[in-house]
Write an enzyme that holds these catalytic residues in place. Structure first.
Site, PDB file in Angstrom:
ATOM      1  N   SER A 151       2.271 -12.226 -11.196  1.00 34.21           N
ATOM      2  CA  SER A 151       3.154 -11.244 -10.548  1.00 34.21           C
ATOM      3  C   SER A 151       4.594 -11.620 -10.897  1.00 34.21           C
ATOM      4  O   SER A 151       4.883 -12.790 -11.181  1.00 34.21           O
ATOM      5  CB  SER A 151       2.973 -11.320  -9.036  1.00 34.21           C
ATOM      6  OG  SER A 151       4.075 -10.725  -8.370  1.00 34.21           O
ATOM      7  N   TYR A 164       2.032 -15.485  -0.798  1.00 31.83           N
ATOM      8  CA  TYR A 164       1.771 -14.766  -2.048  1.00 31.83           C
ATOM      9  C   TYR A 164       2.605 -15.346  -3.198  1.00 31.83           C
ATOM     10  O   TYR A 164       2.079 -15.654  -4.270  1.00 31.83           O
ATOM     11  CB  TYR A 164       2.092 -13.282  -1.846  1.00 31.83           C
ATOM     12  CG  TYR A 164       1.772 -12.406  -3.026  1.00 31.83           C
ATOM     13  CD1 TYR A 164       0.469 -11.954  -3.248  1.00 31.83           C
ATOM     14  CD2 TYR A 164       2.755 -12.017  -3.931  1.00 31.83           C
ATOM     15  CE1 TYR A 164       0.161 -11.138  -4.325  1.00 31.83           C
ATOM     16  CE2 TYR A 164       2.469 -11.196  -5.013  1.00 31.83           C
ATOM     17  CZ  TYR A 164       1.169 -10.763  -5.203  1.00 31.83           C
ATOM     18  OH  TYR A 164       0.866  -9.961  -6.272  1.00 31.83           O
TER      19      TYR A 164
END
Ligand code: NAD
Length: 266
Positions: A151, A164
């Site tokens: 990401s 995350y």
């Protein structure tokens, strides 16, 4: 010539979003695909059906990537079904968002377990097989390819999402160290780091007009990404076209990592 003709791929978290499209694109380019799902059997069956409709081969395979026993079973099913493995796309990922003072240990552990431990367990199984099997002439120049779905938050800090961003930061060094460890065995390991891609994981943002407008300000290219934008890059990384690409991250983010706050800033 199809890019990954006659190769076998396993895509984790392939019942929706990016994973679903990646599975379809790999099949379109000639791979036989194990479509991993966690609980959404219908989503996995749907992509298998779409692949079969274009004359491709795929089968659904259940498994929690954070559970060692499930991962072993999942890889065995792929070997039983197709007798081989050439490409692992370790894509499964989740968010459990909260500011740190409200984040439970469960929120932390669930995300790390799926996004980071899952990537470790799946890549370990793939590497064990690739090391034993080696290069198969006429199929691929590499002994195996691993692509991690990272990401932009492996790089951009993300307040309110520390579990995350920590999982994706950890994934980066897992990818780089693993690539360093296995490159001389002709195993290629890389990551793709998407920006804001329209999938179920972030639909609360792109379905909300105000939140979407705010998000677009963070993307110099001025549009949200589609799963297809990511799938094209994954297929290329899985193919011999990228044979000399090792241990790196390709950002597919419309420029999100370019500090867009500095645009028109004097
Ligand atoms: P998604 O929610 O559609 O896909 C995630 C998939 O992972 C789902 O199919 C889900 O069932 C599966 N999954 C969850 N836990 C699992 C487990 N324990 N075992 C197996 N599968 C499991 O969202 P997406 O956007 O397609 O996300 C795919 C990947 O892309 C994730 O790793 C995510 O972090 C990453 N990503 C997405 C974006 C984005 O903007 N959509 C941006 C950057 C990175």
């Amino acid at each position: 010539m199809k890019l990954v003709k006659d190769q076998v791929a396993l895509v984790t978290g392939a019942s929706s979003g990016i994973g679903k499209t990646v599975a379809y694109y790999l099949a379109k380019e000639g791979a036989k695909v194990g479509v991993n799902y966690y609980s959404d059997e219908e989503g996995a069956n749907d992509v298998v059906k779409k692949i079969t409709e274009i004359g491709g081969e795929a089968f659904p395979v259940q498994g929690d990537v954070g559970n060692e026993e499930d991962v072993l079973k999942m890889f065995n099913k792929v070997y039983e079904t197709y007798g081989n493995l050439d490409i692992l796309v370790s894509n499964a990922g989740i968010q459990r968002d909260a500011p740190i003072e409200k984040m439970t240990l469960k929120d932390w552990e669930t995300v790390i377990r799926t996004n980071l431990t899952g990537a470790f367990l799946c890549s370990r199984q793939a590497v064990q097989y690739f090391l034993k099997r080696g290069v198969v002439k006429g199929i691929s120049k590499s002994a195996g390819k691993i692509i991690f779905m990272s990401s932009v938050h492996q790089e951009i800090p993300w307040a309110g999402h520390i579990n995350y961003s920590a999982s994706k930061g950890g994934l980066t060094e897992l990818m780089r160290s693993l690539s360093q460890e296995t490159a001389n065995k002709l195993i290629r390991v890389n990551s793709v780091a998407p920006g804001a891609i329209k999938t179920p994981i972030n639909e609360d943002v792109w379905k909300d007009k105000e939140k979407k407008e705010h998000l677009l300000k963070l993307i110099p290219y001025n549009r949200l990404g589609e799963p297809e934008d990511v799938a094209e890059v994954v297929v290329w990384l899985a193919s011999d076209k990228s044979e000399y690409v090792n241990g790196t991250t390709i950002f597919v983010d419309g420029g999100m990592t370019l500090y867009p706050g500095f645009i028109n800033n004097g």
